[in-house]
Design a protein around this motif. Structure first.
Motif, PDB file in Angstrom:
ATOM      1  N   LEU A 116     -18.522  29.145  41.981  1.00 11.98           N
ATOM      2  CA  LEU A 116     -17.681  29.068  43.171  1.00 11.98           C
ATOM      3  C   LEU A 116     -16.499  28.130  42.944  1.00 11.98           C
ATOM      4  CD1 LEU A 116     -17.206  29.833  46.124  1.00 11.98           C
ATOM      5  CD2 LEU A 116     -18.656  27.902  46.761  1.00 11.98           C
ATOM      6  N   SER A 117     -16.748  26.976  42.343  1.00 17.08           N
ATOM      7  CA  SER A 117     -15.655  26.029  42.100  1.00 17.08           C
ATOM      8  C   SER A 117     -14.631  26.619  41.144  1.00 17.08           C
ATOM      9  CB  SER A 117     -16.186  24.705  41.566  1.00 17.08           C
ATOM     10  OG  SER A 117     -16.625  24.826  40.224  1.00 17.08           O
ATOM     11  N   HIS A 118     -15.094  27.386  40.153  1.00 22.46           N
ATOM     12  CA  HIS A 118     -14.176  28.011  39.204  1.00 22.46           C
ATOM     13  C   HIS A 118     -13.255  29.003  39.923  1.00 22.46           C
ATOM     14  CE1 HIS A 118     -13.052  28.852  35.047  1.00 22.46           C
ATOM     15  NE2 HIS A 118     -12.972  30.134  35.389  1.00 22.46           N
ATOM     16  N   LYS A 119     -13.815  29.759  40.866  1.00 21.84           N
ATOM     17  CA  LYS A 119     -12.998  30.713  41.637  1.00 21.84           C
ATOM     18  C   LYS A 119     -11.989  29.976  42.520  1.00 21.84           C
ATOM     19  CE  LYS A 119     -16.067  34.669  41.724  1.00 21.84           C
ATOM     20  NZ  LYS A 119     -15.213  35.581  40.980  1.00 21.84           N
ATOM     21  N   VAL A 120     -12.447  28.915  43.169  1.00 25.64           N
ATOM     22  CA  VAL A 120     -11.547  28.139  44.035  1.00 25.64           C
ATOM     23  C   VAL A 120     -10.446  27.487  43.198  1.00 25.64           C
ATOM     24  CG1 VAL A 120     -11.406  26.123  45.547  1.00 25.64           C
ATOM     25  CG2 VAL A 120     -13.268  27.761  45.844  1.00 25.64           C
ATOM     26  N   LEU A 121     -10.842  26.869  42.077  1.00 21.50           N
ATOM     27  CA  LEU A 121      -9.840  26.227  41.220  1.00 21.50           C
ATOM     28  C   LEU A 121      -8.848  27.247  40.668  1.00 21.50           C
ATOM     29  CD1 LEU A 121     -12.062  23.689  39.263  1.00 21.50           C
ATOM     30  CD2 LEU A 121     -10.316  23.150  40.968  1.00 21.50           C
ATOM     31  N   GLY A 122      -9.341  28.443  40.336  1.00 22.61           N
ATOM     32  CA  GLY A 122      -8.447  29.493  39.853  1.00 22.61           C
ATOM     33  C   GLY A 122      -7.426  29.891  40.904  1.00 22.61           C
ATOM     34  N   SER A 123      -7.875  29.976  42.140  1.00 19.90           N
ATOM     35  CA  SER A 123      -6.973  30.318  43.234  1.00 19.90           C
ATOM     36  C   SER A 123      -5.927  29.212  43.452  1.00 19.90           C
ATOM     37  CB  SER A 123      -7.787  30.533  44.507  1.00 19.90           C
ATOM     38  OG  SER A 123      -6.958  30.771  45.602  1.00 19.90           O
ATOM     39  N   VAL A 124      -6.387  27.976  43.423  1.00 20.54           N
ATOM     40  CA  VAL A 124      -5.473  26.840  43.594  1.00 20.54           C
ATOM     41  C   VAL A 124      -4.474  26.792  42.434  1.00 20.54           C
ATOM     42  CG1 VAL A 124      -5.322  24.313  43.645  1.00 20.54           C
ATOM     43  CG2 VAL A 124      -7.069  25.491  44.999  1.00 20.54           C
ATOM     44  N   TRP A 125      -4.968  27.007  41.218  1.00 18.69           N
ATOM     45  CA  TRP A 125      -4.105  26.989  40.032  1.00 18.69           C
ATOM     46  C   TRP A 125      -2.991  28.030  40.175  1.00 18.69           C
ATOM     47  CZ3 TRP A 125      -4.048  24.088  35.515  1.00 18.69           C
ATOM     48  CH2 TRP A 125      -3.233  24.556  34.505  1.00 18.69           C
ATOM     49  N   THR A 126      -3.373  29.237  40.592  1.00 19.02           N
ATOM     50  CA  THR A 126      -2.403  30.317  40.740  1.00 19.02           C
ATOM     51  C   THR A 126      -1.378  29.983  41.815  1.00 19.02           C
ATOM     52  OG1 THR A 126      -4.052  31.922  40.023  1.00 19.02           O
ATOM     53  CG2 THR A 126      -2.148  32.786  41.205  1.00 19.02           C
ATOM     54  N   ARG A 127      -1.845  29.402  42.915  1.00 20.48           N
ATOM     55  CA  ARG A 127      -0.941  29.045  44.001  1.00 20.48           C
ATOM     56  C   ARG A 127       0.030  27.954  43.565  1.00 20.48           C
ATOM     57  NH1 ARG A 127      -4.346  27.466  48.537  1.00 20.48           N
ATOM     58  NH2 ARG A 127      -5.397  29.411  48.080  1.00 20.48           N
ATOM     59  N   VAL A 128      -0.458  26.961  42.812  1.00 20.19           N
ATOM     60  CA  VAL A 128       0.379  25.829  42.412  1.00 20.19           C
ATOM     61  C   VAL A 128       1.338  26.203  41.281  1.00 20.19           C
ATOM     62  CG1 VAL A 128       0.310  23.528  41.335  1.00 20.19           C
ATOM     63  CG2 VAL A 128      -1.250  24.069  43.200  1.00 20.19           C
ATOM     64  N   THR A 129       0.823  26.893  40.252  1.00 18.52           N
ATOM     65  CA  THR A 129       1.652  27.178  39.072  1.00 18.52           C
ATOM     66  C   THR A 129       2.376  28.510  39.131  1.00 18.52           C
ATOM     67  OG1 THR A 129      -0.134  28.252  37.832  1.00 18.52           O
ATOM     68  CG2 THR A 129       0.068  25.853  37.618  1.00 18.52           C
ATOM     69  N   GLY A 130       1.870  29.430  39.961  1.00 16.01           N
ATOM     70  CA  GLY A 130       2.449  30.764  39.999  1.00 16.01           C
ATOM     71  C   GLY A 130       1.923  31.673  38.902  1.00 16.01           C
ATOM     72  N   ALA A 160      -1.029  23.456  29.603  1.00 17.94           N
ATOM     73  CA  ALA A 160      -1.720  24.180  30.678  1.00 17.94           C
ATOM     74  C   ALA A 160      -3.177  24.433  30.306  1.00 17.94           C
ATOM     75  CB  ALA A 160      -1.013  25.500  30.978  1.00 17.94           C
ATOM     76  N   ILE A 161      -3.424  24.804  29.053  1.00 17.87           N
ATOM     77  CA  ILE A 161      -4.787  25.077  28.601  1.00 17.87           C
ATOM     78  C   ILE A 161      -5.642  23.811  28.677  1.00 17.87           C
ATOM     79  CG2 ILE A 161      -6.186  25.720  26.589  1.00 17.87           C
ATOM     80  CD1 ILE A 161      -3.749  27.527  25.768  1.00 17.87           C
ATOM     81  N   ILE A 162      -5.091  22.700  28.236  1.00 11.18           N
ATOM     82  CA  ILE A 162      -5.838  21.431  28.241  1.00 11.18           C
ATOM     83  C   ILE A 162      -6.097  20.965  29.671  1.00 11.18           C
ATOM     84  CG2 ILE A 162      -5.700  18.977  27.639  1.00 11.18           C
ATOM     85  CD1 ILE A 162      -4.242  19.940  25.043  1.00 11.18           C
ATOM     86  N   ILE A 163      -5.091  21.047  30.523  1.00 16.36           N
ATOM     87  CA  ILE A 163      -5.274  20.626  31.923  1.00 16.36           C
ATOM     88  C   ILE A 163      -6.338  21.485  32.594  1.00 16.36           C
ATOM     89  CG2 ILE A 163      -4.172  20.536  34.205  1.00 16.36           C
ATOM     90  CD1 ILE A 163      -1.589  19.663  32.736  1.00 16.36           C
ATOM     91  N   TRP A 164      -6.271  22.805  32.396  1.00 20.14           N
ATOM     92  CA  TRP A 164      -7.271  23.708  32.986  1.00 20.14           C
ATOM     93  C   TRP A 164      -8.668  23.359  32.493  1.00 20.14           C
ATOM     94  CZ3 TRP A 164      -8.232  26.719  36.854  1.00 20.14           C
ATOM     95  CH2 TRP A 164      -9.285  27.621  36.791  1.00 20.14           C
TER      96      TRP A 164
END
Length: 91
Positions: A20-34, A50-54
């Motif tokens: 669940l956290s991975h899905k939420v973080l993925g959504s936030v990542w997409t919203r923030v970075t585009g 980006a790879i290291i931060i993720w």
């Protein structure tokens, strides 16, 4: 509850929380970075930054969730093992 059942529930909760956290973080990542989060086999155009931060963010959140769940399971097992205090003094 049986100790094995508690452990299995804890493992399931831990895995579910990480997914669940991975899905939420993925959504936030997409919203923030585009951009979508880096994949396991990253696109050559993705930056190492980006790879290291993720990796750090998802690893940190996943570890926190796992530790929190396992601590809760340990507390449940500890409560189960402790005999309940009687309100009456033993003679």
């Amino acid at each position: 509850m049986n100790d094995k059942v508690i452990e299995l529930l804890g493992t399931g909760a831990s895995l579910g929380g990480v997914v669940l956290s991975h899905k939420v973080l993925g959504s936030v990542w997409t919203r923030v970075t585009g951009n979508p989060p880096p994949a396991k086999n990253p696109d050559p155009s993705e930056t190492w930054t980006a790879i290291i931060i993720w990796s750090v963010v998802t690893g940190l959140v996943g570890t926190i969730i796992k530790v929190a769940v396992h601590r809760q399971v340990a507390k449940m097992e500890e409560k189960k093992e402790k005999p309940k205090a009687s309100s009456q003094a033993e003679v």
